[in-house]
Every structure is written in structure tokens, then in C-alpha cells.
Scaffold this motif. Structure first.
Motif, mmCIF file in Angstrom:
data_model
loop_
_atom_site.group_PDB
_atom_site.id
_atom_site.type_symbol
_atom_site.label_atom_id
_atom_site.label_comp_id
_atom_site.label_asym_id
_atom_site.label_seq_id
_atom_site.Cartn_x
_atom_site.Cartn_y
_atom_site.Cartn_z
ATOM 1 N N ASP A 1 0.853 -1.202 0.000
ATOM 2 C CA ASP A 1 0.000 0.000 0.000
ATOM 3 C C ASP A 1 0.884 1.246 0.000
ATOM 4 O OD1 ASP A 1 -3.109 0.790 0.999
ATOM 5 O OD2 ASP A 1 -1.538 2.286 1.423
ATOM 6 N N VAL A 2 0.523 2.211 -0.836
ATOM 7 C CA VAL A 2 1.307 3.449 -0.913
ATOM 8 C C VAL A 2 0.978 4.312 0.315
ATOM 9 C CG1 VAL A 2 1.828 5.493 -2.301
ATOM 10 C CG2 VAL A 2 1.196 3.346 -3.438
ATOM 11 N N ASP A 3 2.020 4.791 0.963
ATOM 12 C CA ASP A 3 1.820 5.586 2.194
ATOM 13 C C ASP A 3 1.372 7.009 1.861
ATOM 14 O OD1 ASP A 3 2.690 3.430 3.740
ATOM 15 O OD2 ASP A 3 4.803 3.997 3.428
ATOM 16 N N LYS B 1 1.433 -0.377 8.840
ATOM 17 C CA LYS B 1 0.894 0.992 8.888
ATOM 18 C C LYS B 1 0.938 1.524 10.314
ATOM 19 C CE LYS B 1 -0.428 1.674 4.577
ATOM 20 N NZ LYS B 1 0.051 2.730 3.733
ATOM 21 N N PHE C 1 -0.966 8.349 0.364
ATOM 22 C CA PHE C 1 -1.235 8.623 -1.053
ATOM 23 C C PHE C 1 -2.295 9.709 -1.224
ATOM 24 C CE2 PHE C 1 -3.231 7.586 -5.193
ATOM 25 C CZ PHE C 1 -2.110 7.764 -5.997
ATOM 26 N N GLU D 1 -4.830 2.426 -4.345
ATOM 27 C CA GLU D 1 -3.370 2.507 -4.377
ATOM 28 C C GLU D 1 -2.754 1.295 -3.687
ATOM 29 O OE1 GLU D 1 -4.576 2.721 -1.209
ATOM 30 O OE2 GLU D 1 -2.848 3.904 -0.500
#
Ligand code: GH3
Ligand code: MG
Ligand code: MG
Length: 440
Positions: free
Chosen positions: A305-307, A421, A309, A349
Motif C-alpha cells: 500500500d502506498v503511504d 501501517k 497517497f 493505491e
């Protein structure tokens, strides 16, 4: 149709003229053969072709020519058979009787009525239905009038007014065409292809060759060379026809394959990033899982997962966000050198990677490579963890002896991603999988 009607009109006009002259001069009806009957037989040819055209699809021109040549030869053979004469040679084996001629025209017209009715039943478009309805009317009325004419005129040796009845069907046709609805062209409503349509579409071309063969064999009894040449012509034309058909089938098969591959690609690819989509991911996860269980091999699943985003989207707009996703997908893909690995866009994302034959340490290595590749992109973003885009990865591995299911593997990797996360992002976390003998 125009050709057919012109031939018919020409024959009838000449005949009407001959009869009128005979009638006015009170002479006997001439026994001499005028070639209006050859014209009449040939006038049937366009209608035969028309009535056997396949319904609801275009017909290749070479096939139309082959059919036309076959029907022309068949028409010629019918004339020879009927009149026992080779046209324009004046050599007649025996003169034709009026009864025989009348019987021929009546049978031919009745056959046309049946063919027209069949085609009307088998029509697949509104235009075709209208056309064959009109044609049914025409051929029906014309059969009745011509039958009447033949019955009245055939009884006497003298020319009489009933002979003029022969031109009535043509007049009727003109009236019919005048009142035909013209707005029907282009209406799309289509009728389903029933068994009759499929049968007629498939069997009608064979009808030409069969008729040609039968007529040729019959002709060969009296005119051997001529009959044998038309038999040879029938085989040659049929061979040519088959070759053309085979070629067009091969061609359409190839184009269908191309379209199928293209559709498959569209169905399984994510439009934005070009990597596999969710559908492809679900299918592959299921099949790779089954393969891993059967072969008692490990397999790993990475959820990426893109941080922050959303922030990038908010800061620079959605199109920059889209471009970022494309570049991140390419970077992730570059970290998967094995052909058997699959990278998919899981949603938004988030990406997922399926790594068959890969244990936990191997999966970790790949995840680290992915992080490295994304970091190297240096895509600008502003967040609490730095100025560039980063990713968080959750890993779950199915060992040779662990139980579960694809769904449990997915949930485990999702949990690991959640951990990554909550533990600060831009990191890799590994899920703990239950270890029990495989149950599936
Ligand atoms: P986190 O670090 O917790 O993952 O934060 P985040 O902002 O990345 O997480 P969140 O799930 O809240 O935000 C994801 C955003 O991704 C929300 C959505 O607008 C955006 N997004 C999803 N799909 C697309 C897309 O196809 N293009 C673009 N530009 N943005 C997308
Ligand atoms: Mg995110
Ligand atoms: Mg997300």
C-alpha cells in the motif's frame, strides 16, 4: 432481380409481339422454336441465386460467381432437356409438346413459391422479411395467372387473347413494387436464427452442384461430351467453392482468435497501470494456492500500500496521483524477476504480489527489493515520514504444512499490512500463519 425481370420482360414482349401478329393475321400458332423460352429459363436464374443467398450475413463475391456459373449451366441444361435442342443449332431430337412445356413452367413456379415461403419463414432481418413477403405475393399471383394463361392458351392451336395474360404477372409486379414500403431499409430489428435459417444457409449451395450433376448425367446420355464437360465443371466449381470457403473460415478463425486474446487481455488487465487486475489476481491466487497444496510447496502473498497517497492526490491533483501509481506499479514489477510471480492492482493505491515456490525469507527479500525500487523513484510527497513516496508491505506465507485457505492467506497479509501501517509506515511486516497439516 432486375436482370431476371428484364429477361422475363424481353421474352414476354417478343412473345406478345409474335402472338399479336399471328392473331391479327388469323394464322395458326407457329410450331417453330423461337428462343423466347431460352430467355424465360434464363430469367429464373437470378431468382434462384437470390432465393438461396444466406440470410442475415454478407456473401463473398467469389462464391456468388461460382453459384451464378453453376445456375447458368444448369439453366442451359434444363433448356436442352426440355426442348431436346442445342440452342441456335436448329438440331432438335424431338419437338417439345405443349403439355410438357406447361408442366415445366407450372412446376418451376410452384417450386419458387415454396422456396419464397421458406425464405420468408427463415428471414433474420426486417428488410429480408419485407422483401420475401413482397416476393411471395408476386410469385403467388404470378403462378396463378401463368397457370391460368397456360391452361387457356395451351388448349387451342390458334392464337387467342388468353395468350396476352402472360404479361399480367409483370404488370402486377410493377404495381407491387410501386406500393412497397420504402422506409424499411436500415431498420435493425432482427429475428433470431432458427433451425430453418441455419439449414437453408448451409444446404442451399449444395443444391446447385447436385442439380448440375443430375442434369449433366442426364444430358450425357444424348450429348456425351457436353454432359461430361458439365460434370467436370460441376466438380471444379465445387472444389473452387470449398477452397474459397476454407480460406474465409481460416481468416475468420484467425481474427476471432485475435479478438478473443484482446478481450482476455482487457478482462484481466488494470487499465491505468497495465498490471494484472483484481479479477486476474483472484483467479491466480486460487489456482496457485491449489498448486502449492498439491505440490506441498510454499507460496507467499505480498500486500503493498502506498503511504499517505491521499495527501499526494490532495497536494498535486489526481492526474499526478495516477502517474505516480503507474510508476510505482512499474517499480514493483521490476522487483519481480521470476516469470511465475504475479503483480496485480488490488484496488485504489494497493497492489498485491503472488509469489509461488517462495518461502518467508524469499518473500522478505522481494519485499525489500520493492521498497528499494519505489524509494529510488523519489516521487515527491509531503508527509510526516519524509519528502518522497514510500510503501508499506504485509507478507503472509503458506508453508508446506500449514493449513488454511486463500482467503486466510489474504486476511493474514492484510493484517501484516495493517501492522506495518500502525508501526509507522514505510516498512515490511510478516504475518504469523497457523501451522497444521494441509486440509485441502
Ligand atoms: P495510508 O498511508 O494509511 O495508506 O494513507 P492513504 O492516504 O494512502 O490511504 P487512503 O486509503 O486513505 O487513501 C487512498 C487514496 O487513494 C484515496 C483515493 O482517493 C486514492 N485513489 C484510489 N485510487 C486512485 C486512482 O486510481 N488514482 C488516484 N489518483 N487516486 C486514487
Ligand atoms: Mg495508502
Ligand atoms: Mg489504501
Amino acid at each position: 432481380m432486375a436482370i431476371g425481370f428484364w429477361l422475363n420482360f424481353a421474352a414476354l414482349a417478343v412473345r406478345a409481339y409474335i402472338y399479336l401478329v399471328t392473331l391479327l393475321s388469323h394464322r395458326q400458332v407457329s410450331e417453330q422454336i423461337d428462343y423466347t423460352d431460352l430467355l424465360m429459363v434464363f430469367a429464373y436464374i437470378p431468382f434462384v441465386i437470390l432465393l438461396s443467398l444466406p440470410s442475415g450475413k454478407s456473401y463473398p463475391t467469389p462464391l456468388l460467381w461460382v453459384d451464378a456459373i453453376q445456375v447458368i449451366i444448369a439453366g442451359y441444361l434444363i433448356y436442352i432437356k426440355l426442348f431436346s435442342i442445342i440452342p441456335f443449332t436448329q438440331i432438335s431430337v424431338q419437338p417439345i409438346s405443349v403439355e410438357r412445356l406447361i408442366a415445366f413452367y407450372n412446376i418451376a413456379d410452384l417450386t419458387f413459391c415454396c422456396m419464397a415461403a421458406l425464405r420468408f419463414r427463415a428471414s433474420t432481418t426486417k428488410d429480408e422479411k419485407n422483401f420475401y413477403r413482397a416476393y411471395c405475393w408476386f410469385i403467388g399471383v404470378s403462378t396463378i395467372l401463368i397457370g391460368l394463361h397456360n391452361a387457356l392458351a395451351g388448349q387451342t392451336d390458334r392464337a387467342g387473347y388468353p395468350e396476352l395474360l402472360g404479361v399480367a404477372p409483370g404488370l402486377f409486379f410493377c404495381i407491387l413494387v410501386y406500393f412497397l414500403p420504402t422506409e424499411s431499409r436500415g431498420k435493425e430489428s432482427t429475428y433470431s436464427r432458427n433451425k430453418l435459417t441455419i439449414f437453408l444457409n448451409t444446404a442451399s449451395p449444395l443444391f446447385y452442384t447436385l442439380s448440375l450433376l443430375v442434369l449433366s448425367i442426364d444430358a450425357a446420355r444424348n450429348y456425351f461430351r457436353f454432359g461430361m464437360s458439365t460434370i467436370a465443371a460441376a466438380f471444379l466449381l465445387y472444389g473452387f467453392r470449398s477452397t474459397v470457403l476454407q480460406r474465409s473460415y481460416e481468416h475468420s478463425e484467425r481474427s476471432l482468435e485475435t479478438v478473443r486474446d484482446k478481450l482476455q487481455e482487457i478482462l484481466l488487465t488494470d487499465q491505468l497501470t497495465g498490471v494484472a487486475n483484481r479479477r486476474c489476481f483472484d483467479q491466480t491466487l486460487e489456482s496457485e494456492w491449489n498448486r502449492a497444496v498439491r505440490g506441498k510447496n510454499p507460496m507467499s502473498l505480498l500486500l503493498i500500500d502506498v503511504d499517505y497517497f491521499k495527501r499526494l492526490n490532495d497536494l498535486f491533483g489526481h492526474s499526478v496521483g495516477d502517474e505516480c501509481l503507474v510508476r510505482v506499479a512499474a517499480a514493483l514489477h521490476s522487483a519481480l524477476p521470476r516469470a511465475g510471480d504475479l503483480l496485480a492492482r488490488y484496488g485504489g493505491e494497493e497492489f498485491a504480489a503472488i509469489l509461488p515456490h517462495t518461502d518467508q525469507s524469499g518473500a522478505h527479500l522481494v519485499a525489500a527489493r520493492m521498497q528499494d525500487a519505489v524509494n529510488k523513484l523519489k516521487i515527491q510527497n509531503e508527509s510526516s515520514i519524509g519528502p518522497y513516496i514510500s510503501i508499506s508491505i504485509g507478507i503472509a506465507t503458506h508453508g508446506p504444512h500449514s493449513g488454511g485457505s486463500p482467503r486466510i492467506l489474504l486476511e493474514a497479509s492484510d493484517q501484516a499490512l495493517y501492522q506495518a501501517k500502525t508501526n509507522g509506515r514505510n516498512r515490511i511486516e510478516v504475518a504469523m500463519m497457523p501451522t497444521s497439516p494441509s486440509s485441502s
